[in-house]
Design an enzyme around this catalytic site. Structure first.
Site, PDB file in Angstrom:
ATOM      1  CD  GLU A 121      10.646 -21.867  44.009  1.00 48.42           C
ATOM      2  OE1 GLU A 121      11.601 -21.592  43.292  1.00 48.42           O
ATOM      3  OE2 GLU A 121      10.522 -21.430  45.151  1.00 48.42           O
ATOM      4  CB  ALA A 254       9.904 -16.714  52.879  1.00 39.19           C
ATOM      5  CD  GLU A 256      11.308 -16.946  44.946  1.00 37.48           C
ATOM      6  OE1 GLU A 256      11.884 -17.567  44.038  1.00 37.48           O
ATOM      7  OE2 GLU A 256      11.236 -17.372  46.122  1.00 37.48           O
ATOM      8  CG  ASN A 257       4.296 -16.586  45.852  1.00 37.99           C
ATOM      9  OD1 ASN A 257       4.595 -17.571  45.211  1.00 37.99           O
ATOM     10  ND2 ASN A 257       3.982 -16.637  47.149  1.00 37.99           N
ATOM     11  CG  HIS A 289      16.398 -14.798  50.373  1.00 37.23           C
ATOM     12  ND1 HIS A 289      17.611 -15.432  50.240  1.00 37.23           N
ATOM     13  CD2 HIS A 289      15.537 -15.493  49.572  1.00 37.23           C
ATOM     14  CE1 HIS A 289      17.496 -16.450  49.409  1.00 37.23           C
ATOM     15  NE2 HIS A 289      16.239 -16.506  48.991  1.00 37.23           N
ATOM     16  CD  GLU A 290      11.761 -15.369  50.113  1.00 37.58           C
ATOM     17  OE1 GLU A 290      11.398 -15.527  48.928  1.00 37.58           O
ATOM     18  OE2 GLU A 290      12.504 -16.169  50.703  1.00 37.58           O
ATOM     19  CG  HIS A 293      13.991 -14.406  45.157  1.00 41.16           C
ATOM     20  ND1 HIS A 293      14.874 -14.984  44.296  1.00 41.16           N
ATOM     21  CD2 HIS A 293      14.015 -15.174  46.288  1.00 41.16           C
ATOM     22  CE1 HIS A 293      15.422 -16.056  44.868  1.00 41.16           C
ATOM     23  NE2 HIS A 293      14.916 -16.181  46.072  1.00 41.16           N
TER      24      HIS A 293
END
Length: 843
Positions: A121, A254, A256-257, A289-290, A293
């Site tokens: 990203e 971080a 979020e893959n 948070h991740e 996602h």
């Protein structure tokens, strides 16, 4: 070619076979990207960056192609439109840019090692393999990874490994997903695993430089977060596993893959036996948070980068929803009020700020969208406002329908508003679009006019601002039932004030809970009523009063000199949110006091008066019976006491240092930063400086390293500052990912400001070569602007940055920061004498 902005319009992929061979020794990537899809035009365009393309076939036939590095493209002359399989053979460098595929460096028992990971990203997948590198170009992926493997090494990816054959690791086919969410990593890893109630395998991985117990906290939070989201979203986690991986070198916080979330070590790993509560809260919210996602961003992805907020704002809200549910005793929404809210309010009051939704095309400008105060903090506040308006039942129903309608596909903001609005039976879109599409926010003025309680709205600016008559639909959240839920008009009249006050029996207030994105300016009658009854007002509302005082002072609508006498009335409050807001104002007073002068001496005395009773109550060390508020307030009070040069606080910190000098990491984590900084500032020596710098290089504890960084950069010794500056470009001492924090530390130190400013001007090209193109690059400008407060520095800032103003991705930041410094300089020059007189009088 310049007119083409979306390669998806030329070629629509459905499936990739990606083979990548990575050689760490010669830093080279060789691969083949085989893409099946539909050619919509002749020719088609595929993304690449910094690649050497050796062959291209279409449906197994060699075809002409050309590479354009300016547009990061491969132009392929396909023989016909329709179903096509492209095969592209390529070579690319393995770089140290922390983008694409890259190595992280670390040390175990004196041995240098590498862990290779990815960061795709926003537009860096094209550095790893040729692809249509756009969020809407979703496809399924089969990854095959080969590398110069050593015994005992582990490889991880989005999906489980299905087989290893002839040194090639083959992974299960992914679900339909965007290129920027593909990830893999390999190296000498350790890990711990568990399973959720629904059977999802959850794992946390790190290098073996860390104690295995440092993985435990993250594993627990990750597992419980996924379980919470499955229930809240009423939508199963869509992959077989969820790996969390700490990378030693990582430019973002971080990423979020899907199925393989990557983190800075500081945001995943912690010592369960000695970590401050606020650090645990931070790590927990980053993880949640991740994982938010994995549904919101991964399962359903924004259609284009202009809707980045759709990913980030939502995840930013959900991190607090999740942690509040799984750790209710932490009162984690108070963290939102003390971090995200003030950041959003400060940034969003500057004219020229981006709106939450921004049109963008240029890849360099896409990275500039990641303005954390707007896309994350303001956007989250906007959604918190929406959640309060519709309620959780409607929100959950709307989200379930949103995921069902758009899973494995893409969506726009309107799709979310429509889903939630339908569930709530409310026109959510018409309300939220006034916040999404417009920059800034309103001040609602509440006043008694001819006996009538009257409200009016107008855009709020800090500094010069062009009022273009913006108007918002404002959820007012009043404590008076007769006040409408939504204020749509510029002015509304609420009726006879004396009767309203009598009927309600309490002071009139707006934005109760501080959930809506506006500030309230009460006239003197209403304000006096609130202040006279302040002890009956909840802590969030008290915080809101202080928050608005600070913002109005910054905006020149009230004078800081008039606010100073009010602060002592809040000084003994035991709420962490009130203390946070109080000392944020006190910190802002520092800009009026020139270092090493009588005015600074008076300000330190004022800090001493504000903090004395709380320091006596809390002391340095945790006590049995400490509340959550006590744990979170103690650092604020210790910081104030040390700034005030409280002799008892200084002596106690020195004693604590001496008692732990042979094992500094064992100092209680919540006070360690203050003990170390006190030692450097008041008992510093070259020997101590070198000892702490050596400890920083040797330590693998992220929290301890952060504390050491803050302490070391506070030195007043010019020789040590010069030595520090030399280390800025030594990645063996300071990793590029950590450089901004070190630069800010020296810049904020009055003894180091000149040296840090000289460094960034002299070595800007090195900085750009090292971290340019990264989404955090522009924040070096933000950090610089935040430190400057004199006309001379303003001119120097303009002289250096104005020639760079047309650089893609930097334009808005430079323009805004010039305005921010101008506003600060003007405020100081106009109010300095008055504010310092008020401080002296208050001591």
């Amino acid at each position: 070619m310049a007119t083409i902005t979306r390669f998806l319009e030329t070629f629509e992929p459905s499936h990739y076979d990606v083979y990548i061979d990575i050689n760490r020794g010669n830093k080279e990537i060789n691969g083949k990207s085989t893409i099946t899809g539909v050619a919509h035009t002749k020719p088609v365009y595929i993304h690449q960056k910094n690649m050497e393309i050796s062959a291209v076939t279409a449906n197994d036939q060699d075809v002409p192609f050309s590479v354009d590095n300016k547009t990061e493209s491969i132009k392929i002359e396909v023989p016909e439109m329709g179903e096509t399989t492209l095969a592209i053979t390529y070579k690319a460098p393995l770089t140290d840019s922390m983008m694409g595929i890259y190595p992280s460096y670390y040390e175990v028992n004196g041995e240098q090692k590498q862990l290779v990971g990815t960061q795709f990203e926003t537009t860096f997948a094209r550095q790893a393999f040729p692809c249509v590198d756009e969020p809407a170009a979703k496809a399924k992926f089969d990854l095959a990874i080969k590398f110069d493997e050593k015994p005992g090494e582990t490889i991880l990816a989005n999906m489980p490994e299905k087989e290893e054959k002839d040194g090639v690791h083959y992974f299960d086919t992914t679900v339909r997903m965007s290129t920027y969410l593909i990830a893999f990593a390999f190296g000498d890893l350790q890990g711990k695993k568990t399973k959720t109630k629904s059977g999802v395998e959850v794992g946390v991985f790190s290098t073996k430089a860390h104690d295995p117990k440092e993985l435990d906290f993250a594993l627990d939070i990750a597992k419980r977060s996924i379980e919470f989201y499955e229930d809240f979203y009423q939508t199963p986690y869509p992959l077989p596993h969820s790996w969390q991986l700490a990378l030693p070198d990582f430019s973002a916080g971080a990423m979020e893959n899907w199925g393989l979330v990557t983190y800075r070590e500081a945001y995943l790993l912690l010592d369960p036996d000695n970590t401050a509560l606020d650090t645990k809260q931070l790590v927990a919210t980053v993880i949640s948070h991740e994982l938010a996602h994995q549904w919101f961003g991964d399962l359903v992805t924004m259609n284009w980068w202009d809707d980045l907020w759709l990913n980030e704002s939502f995840a930013n809200m959900m991190e607090y929803v999740a942690i509040d549910a799984i750790e209710p005793d932490w009162n984690v929404w108070e963290l939102f009020q003390t971090t995200d809210v003030p950041a959003a309010l400060q940034r969003d009051a500057t004219d020229g700020v981006q709106s939450v939704h921004v049109n963008v095309e240029n890849p360099a400008e896409i990275d500039a969208l990641f303005d954390s105060a707007i896309v994350y903090a303001k956007g989250a506040r906007m959604l918190v406002m929406m959640r309060a308006l519709v309620g959780d039942d409607a929100l959950r129903k709307g989200l379930k329908n949103y995921f069902a309608a758009h899973k494995y596909n893409n969506a726009k903001g309107a799709d979310l508003w429509n889903a939630v609005g339908d569930a709530a039976g409310m026109d959510v879109a018409s309300i939220m679009n006034t916040w999404l599409e417009q920059p800034g926010y309103p001040v609602v003025t509440a006043s008694v006019v001819d006996g009538k309680l009257t409200l009016s709205q107008q855009q709020f600016f800090i500094g010069e601002g062009k009022d273009v008559d913006r108007q918002w639909k404002i959820p007012l959240n009043s404590n008076y039932d007769s006040v409408p839920k939504i204020m749509s008009d510029k002015t509304i009249e609420l009726g006879d004030y004396d009767k309203l006050r009598s009927d309600n029996g309490q002071p009139f207030r707006l934005n109760v809970g501080n959930n809506s994105h506006f500030v309230v300016k009460y006239d003197q009658t209403l304000l006096d009523d609130i202040l006279k009854n302040i002890d009956t007002v909840d802590s969030i509302s008290q915080m809101g009063i202080l928050q608005d005082f600070r913002l109005f002072s910054e905006a020149r609508q009230v004078s800081y000199a008039d606010v100073v006498p009010l602060l002592q009335g809040f000084a003994d409050n035991q709420s962490t949110v009130v203390n946070s807001a109080l000392y944020r104002i006190a910190y802002n007073l520092r800009k009026f006091a020139t270092p090493n002068t009588d005015e600074e001496k008076a300000l330190k005395s004022f800090y001493g008066k504000l903090s004395a009773d709380q320091y006596q109550r809390l002391g340095w060390l945790a006590k049995d019976g400490d509340s959550i508020d006590d744990q979170l307030t103690r650092p604020t009070i210790l910081n104030a006491a040390l700034y005030s040069e409280n002799s008892g606080a200084i002596a106690t910190a020195h004693k604590l240092f001496d008692e732990n000098k042979n094992n500094l990491v064992a100092l209680p984590a919540d006070i360690r930063i203050f003990v170390l900084r006190n030692e450097i500032k008041n008992y510093g020596s070259e020997e101590l400086f070198n000892k702490l710098l050596d400890e920083y290089v040797q330590s693998t504890d992220p929290s301890f390293k952060s504390d050491l960084s803050v302490a070391i950069t506070s030195t007043k010794d010019s020789r040590m500052i010069a030595k520090l500056i030399e280390k800025f470009e030594d990645s063996a001492t300071i990793k590029p990912q950590d450089l901004r924090a070190w630069y800010r530390g020296v810049l904020d130190n009055s003894a180091g400001e000149q040296a840090a400013w000289d460094w960034i001007r002299n070595d800007w090209q090195w900085l750009e070569d090292t971290v340019g193109g990264d989404m955090e690059f522009a924040t070096f400008i933000t950090v610089t602007a935040a430190a400057f407060r004199t006309p001379e520095r303003l001119q120097e800032f303009k002289d250096f940055f104005e020639p760079k103003i047309n650089t893609p991705g930097l334009t808005r930041e430079i323009t805004m920061d010039i305005s921010i410094i101008e506003t600060r300089v003007s405020l100081i020059e106009d109010e300095k004498a008055e504010v310092n007189a008020a401080v002296k009088k208050a001591t």
